[in-house]
Design a protein around this motif. Sequence first.
Motif, mmCIF file in Angstrom:
data_model
loop_
_atom_site.group_PDB
_atom_site.id
_atom_site.type_symbol
_atom_site.label_atom_id
_atom_site.label_comp_id
_atom_site.label_asym_id
_atom_site.label_seq_id
_atom_site.Cartn_x
_atom_site.Cartn_y
_atom_site.Cartn_z
ATOM 1 N N HIS A 96 166.770 -36.394 -52.669
ATOM 2 C CA HIS A 96 166.328 -34.905 -51.526
ATOM 3 C C HIS A 96 167.646 -35.097 -50.451
ATOM 4 O O HIS A 96 168.091 -36.177 -50.041
ATOM 5 C CB HIS A 96 165.412 -35.071 -50.478
ATOM 6 N N SER B 247 172.119 -30.419 -55.899
ATOM 7 C CA SER B 247 170.246 -30.156 -55.569
ATOM 8 C C SER B 247 169.969 -30.857 -57.634
ATOM 9 O O SER B 247 168.871 -31.335 -57.906
ATOM 10 C CB SER B 247 169.887 -29.114 -55.682
ATOM 11 N N ASN C 193 168.116 -33.735 -58.083
ATOM 12 C CA ASN C 193 166.548 -32.891 -58.288
ATOM 13 C C ASN C 193 165.565 -33.909 -59.210
ATOM 14 O O ASN C 193 165.059 -34.684 -59.382
ATOM 15 C CB ASN C 193 166.989 -32.011 -58.773
#
Length: 239
Positions: free
Chosen positions: A185, A176, A180
Amino acid sequence: MPSFLTDAMPLTPTWWDIGTRITLTLVAGGLIGLDRERGGHAAGFRTTILVALAACLAMIQANLLLSVYGKTPGSFTQMDVLRFPLGVLTGVGFIGGGAILKRGDMLTGVTTAATLWFMTVVGLCFGGGQILTGIVATAIGFVVLSPLKRLDTWLRCEQKATLVVRASNGNIPELSEVLNPLTCHVGFLSLQRTADGSAEVTFELRWLANDPDASARAIVNALSNTHDVADFSMKSVTT
């Protein structure tokens, strides 16, 4: 129905009517087919013309047989002229099915198959004498296939990819922090451990982009700096 529409659909068409219908079909098929040919698609200039022309001739044949439609007192069978256009539509279904190919997660030829089906209907319009309908349909089809295609250059569409990362410690890596900032995702799919104690972890990635190739390269480059990327494959639909 307005008279100028019915005048173009006589019960017994003259050679001038037949020639006009065929000519307009050739123009329509050439216009759409040229756009597909320039795009390098399987069904290009000649294929599109032949499909439209076949539909037009079938409809002309049905028009010519309208005078013998029905069942005479001395006959054992009844002629159904609608079987001609229906047969053409069925045949184009096989051609369209052959144009659609699936290789792994990639699907190609969907728009090509839809174009062939669309040109079949246009050919039926011209062959049946529905000149105005055929002209309007051809213009709309050309706009959809050519100018509207430029929307792809700025329209952000959802992209999907499968990512395989090698983890030397055998645990599921945290992606992530890397993904991000790229508005990507990530979802966990599976983990497969190897004999040396490491693991290959499979993820599904989803992100929005108007340039799939550039965005995919950015994601792979960012992940390669911090993780051992074993495989990265896009899931896409090609028209």
